[in-house]
Design a protein around this motif. Structure first.
Motif, PDB file in Angstrom:
ATOM      1  N   PRO A  26      45.560  47.591  29.093  1.00 29.70           N
ATOM      2  CA  PRO A  26      45.573  48.933  29.708  1.00 29.70           C
ATOM      3  C   PRO A  26      44.350  49.155  30.593  1.00 29.70           C
ATOM      4  N   THR A  27      44.572  49.861  31.667  1.00 32.54           N
ATOM      5  CA  THR A  27      43.476  50.157  32.599  1.00 32.54           C
ATOM      6  C   THR A  27      42.516  51.183  32.021  1.00 32.54           C
ATOM      7  N   HIS A  28      43.082  52.207  31.377  1.00 34.84           N
ATOM      8  CA  HIS A  28      42.267  53.324  30.880  1.00 34.84           C
ATOM      9  C   HIS A  28      42.629  53.614  29.432  1.00 34.84           C
ATOM     10  N   ILE A  29      41.647  53.501  28.553  1.00 37.86           N
ATOM     11  CA  ILE A  29      41.804  53.869  27.149  1.00 37.86           C
ATOM     12  C   ILE A  29      40.915  55.068  26.861  1.00 37.86           C
ATOM     13  N   ALA A  30      41.480  56.066  26.203  1.00 41.12           N
ATOM     14  CA  ALA A  30      40.708  57.240  25.786  1.00 41.12           C
ATOM     15  C   ALA A  30      40.747  57.305  24.260  1.00 41.12           C
ATOM     16  N   ILE A  31      39.610  57.664  23.665  1.00 43.86           N
ATOM     17  CA  ILE A  31      39.516  57.686  22.207  1.00 43.86           C
ATOM     18  C   ILE A  31      38.955  59.024  21.739  1.00 43.86           C
ATOM     19  N   ILE A  32      39.663  59.639  20.790  1.00 45.89           N
ATOM     20  CA  ILE A  32      39.163  60.821  20.095  1.00 45.89           C
ATOM     21  C   ILE A  32      38.433  60.308  18.855  1.00 45.89           C
ATOM     22  N   MET A  33      37.117  60.286  18.896  1.00 49.64           N
ATOM     23  CA  MET A  33      36.326  59.680  17.818  1.00 49.64           C
ATOM     24  C   MET A  33      36.236  60.661  16.644  1.00 49.64           C
ATOM     25  N   ASP A  34      37.160  60.527  15.706  1.00 53.11           N
ATOM     26  CA  ASP A  34      37.317  61.528  14.655  1.00 53.11           C
ATOM     27  C   ASP A  34      37.113  60.918  13.273  1.00 53.11           C
ATOM     28  N   GLY A  35      36.610  61.744  12.359  1.00 51.14           N
ATOM     29  CA  GLY A  35      36.525  61.330  10.966  1.00 51.14           C
ATOM     30  C   GLY A  35      35.134  61.051  10.453  1.00 51.14           C
ATOM     31  N   ASN A  36      34.108  61.264  11.273  1.00 50.96           N
ATOM     32  CA  ASN A  36      32.742  60.984  10.824  1.00 50.96           C
ATOM     33  C   ASN A  36      32.343  61.819   9.609  1.00 50.96           C
ATOM     34  N   GLY A  37      32.629  63.119   9.678  1.00 49.59           N
ATOM     35  CA  GLY A  37      32.237  64.022   8.601  1.00 49.59           C
ATOM     36  C   GLY A  37      32.956  63.695   7.307  1.00 49.59           C
ATOM     37  N   ARG A  38      34.257  63.419   7.393  1.00 47.93           N
ATOM     38  CA  ARG A  38      35.023  63.094   6.189  1.00 47.93           C
ATOM     39  C   ARG A  38      34.614  61.747   5.609  1.00 47.93           C
ATOM     40  N   TRP A  39      34.258  60.817   6.485  1.00 45.60           N
ATOM     41  CA  TRP A  39      33.747  59.525   6.037  1.00 45.60           C
ATOM     42  C   TRP A  39      32.489  59.724   5.200  1.00 45.60           C
ATOM     43  N   ALA A  40      31.598  60.596   5.669  1.00 46.90           N
ATOM     44  CA  ALA A  40      30.362  60.866   4.933  1.00 46.90           C
ATOM     45  C   ALA A  40      30.646  61.591   3.614  1.00 46.90           C
ATOM     46  N   LYS A  41      31.554  62.553   3.652  1.00 43.85           N
ATOM     47  CA  LYS A  41      31.878  63.333   2.453  1.00 43.85           C
ATOM     48  C   LYS A  41      32.431  62.433   1.352  1.00 43.85           C
ATOM     49  N   GLU A  42      33.255  61.467   1.724  1.00 42.65           N
ATOM     50  CA  GLU A  42      33.823  60.537   0.743  1.00 42.65           C
ATOM     51  C   GLU A  42      32.740  59.727   0.042  1.00 42.65           C
ATOM     52  N   ARG A  43      31.589  59.599   0.682  1.00 39.82           N
ATOM     53  CA  ARG A  43      30.485  58.815   0.132  1.00 39.82           C
ATOM     54  C   ARG A  43      29.343  59.693  -0.376  1.00 39.82           C
ATOM     55  N   ASN A  44      29.625  61.015  -0.449  1.00 41.23           N
ATOM     56  CA  ASN A  44      28.614  61.983  -0.890  1.00 41.23           C
ATOM     57  C   ASN A  44      27.340  61.909  -0.041  1.00 41.23           C
ATOM     58  N   LEU A  45      27.558  61.737   1.252  1.00 44.28           N
ATOM     59  CA  LEU A  45      26.454  61.661   2.206  1.00 44.28           C
ATOM     60  C   LEU A  45      26.468  62.888   3.115  1.00 44.28           C
ATOM     61  N   PRO A  46      25.329  63.226   3.728  1.00 40.94           N
ATOM     62  CA  PRO A  46      25.317  64.319   4.712  1.00 40.94           C
ATOM     63  C   PRO A  46      26.195  63.967   5.906  1.00 40.94           C
ATOM     64  N   ARG A  47      26.794  64.968   6.511  1.00 40.96           N
ATOM     65  CA  ARG A  47      27.656  64.737   7.676  1.00 40.96           C
ATOM     66  C   ARG A  47      26.897  64.030   8.794  1.00 40.96           C
ATOM     67  N   SER A  48      25.596  64.295   8.898  1.00 43.09           N
ATOM     68  CA  SER A  48      24.802  63.669   9.954  1.00 43.09           C
ATOM     69  C   SER A  48      24.810  62.145   9.823  1.00 43.09           C
ATOM     70  N   LEU A  49      24.863  61.629   8.599  1.00 42.70           N
ATOM     71  CA  LEU A  49      24.912  60.181   8.410  1.00 42.70           C
ATOM     72  C   LEU A  49      26.284  59.625   8.800  1.00 42.70           C
ATOM     73  N   GLY A  50      27.308  60.459   8.687  1.00 45.03           N
ATOM     74  CA  GLY A  50      28.620  60.054   9.178  1.00 45.03           C
ATOM     75  C   GLY A  50      28.605  59.881  10.684  1.00 45.03           C
ATOM     76  N   HIS A  51      27.954  60.800  11.365  1.00 40.21           N
ATOM     77  CA  HIS A  51      27.852  60.703  12.827  1.00 40.21           C
ATOM     78  C   HIS A  51      27.007  59.496  13.230  1.00 40.21           C
ATOM     79  N   LYS A  52      25.968  59.210  12.443  1.00 40.65           N
ATOM     80  CA  LYS A  52      25.131  58.045  12.736  1.00 40.65           C
ATOM     81  C   LYS A  52      25.933  56.763  12.586  1.00 40.65           C
ATOM     82  N   ALA A  53      26.762  56.706  11.534  1.00 43.89           N
ATOM     83  CA  ALA A  53      27.625  55.538  11.344  1.00 43.89           C
ATOM     84  C   ALA A  53      28.629  55.430  12.485  1.00 43.89           C
ATOM     85  N   GLY A  54      29.078  56.583  12.988  1.00 43.97           N
ATOM     86  CA  GLY A  54      30.011  56.594  14.104  1.00 43.97           C
ATOM     87  C   GLY A  54      29.406  56.018  15.369  1.00 43.97           C
TER      88      GLY A  54
END
Length: 258
Positions: A26-54
């Motif tokens: 594909p010439t153009h791919i667009a991505i909605i980068m979603d799930g950072n906060g929930r990823w962190a919550k599942e690991r009992n981490l602050p949402r900011s660490l989810g964004h860092k992992a993202g």
């Protein structure tokens, strides 16, 4: 050779697991980068660490997209609605954005990437605006992949932005009533943030949500969609390959027949 800071290889999956048709990337791919906060919550981490992992995932996917020969990669990083999040989370996101570009700009430039933005970045903190403008200026003459960061971006806001610009040109005498009456879709597209950018061939959204969330409403008319339950910090190069492989098996008719 790409040497992204913070890059971590995922040994559990490999892009080689999926066979791609490299003549039909594909010439153009667009991505909605979603799930950072929930990823962190599942690991009992602050949402900011989810964004860092993202951000670490961001490094891997930008590199892989460039290596695959994708010409345009648009990343939905911060929407017009994200201002409604807690101030400390917004602040952390802005800090991460500035830090990412400061650390990675030379690497992006060395690998011929062109950095652009869509959205009203004037509303971002000064430090973010400054580093974004530096990145755009430094990479503007590159000839590789165009990397669009959608920041303070909303699809509805973008359409209003286009209408206001058309009205402005009409008031300035640059457009006549007849010009507006005869305005074609391709003419209207020139007034959007994404002017001179082809519509996305495929929009990818990890995290399990199946909605656009006000993303590229005009441009997605005939985009393919690919959803996954994988949260963005766990999204790998292999997942990108899978999305592209699924895209390549679809029959795109654009309202017609073959």
């Amino acid at each position: 050779m790409w040497k992204f800071l913070g890059h971590k290889d995922n040994k559990n999956s490999s892009p080689k697991d999926v066979q791609l048709d490299y003549s039909s990337i594909p010439t153009h791919i667009a991505i909605i980068m979603d799930g950072n906060g929930r990823w962190a919550k599942e690991r009992n981490l602050p949402r900011s660490l989810g964004h860092k992992a993202g951000v670490e995932t961001l490094n891997k996917i930008i590199k892989e997209a460039s290596d695959l020969g994708i010409k345009y990669l648009t990343l939905y990083a911060f929407s017009t609605e994200n201002w409604n999040r807690p101030p400390e989370e917004v602040s952390a996101l802005m800090k991460l954005l500035a830090e990412y570009l400061k650390k990675q700009l030379n690497e992006l430039h060395k690998n011929n990437v062109i950095v652009r933005t869509i959205g009203d970045i004037s509303k971002l903190p000064n430090i973010c605006v400054e580093v974004l403008e530096e990145a755009k200026e430094k990479t503007k003459n590159n000839t590789g992949m165009i990397l669009n960061f959608a920041l303070n971006y909303g699809g509805r806001d973008e359409i209003l932005y286009a209408v206001k610009n058309i009205f402005k040109e009409y008031n300035e005498g640059k457009l006549s009533k007849e010009d507006i009456d005869n305005l074609a879709e391709q003419d209207f597209s020139k007034y959007l943030y994404t002017q001179n950018t082809p519509d996305p061939d495929i929009i990818i959204r990890p995290s399990g949500e199946q909605r656009l969330s006000n993303f590229m409403l005009w441009q997605c008319a005939y985009s393919e969609f690919w959803y996954s339950n994988i949260k963005w910090p766990d999204f790998t190069e292999a997942d990108l390959h899978q999305a592209i492989a699924d895209y390549q098996r679809r029959d795109r008719r654009f309202g017609g027949i073959k």
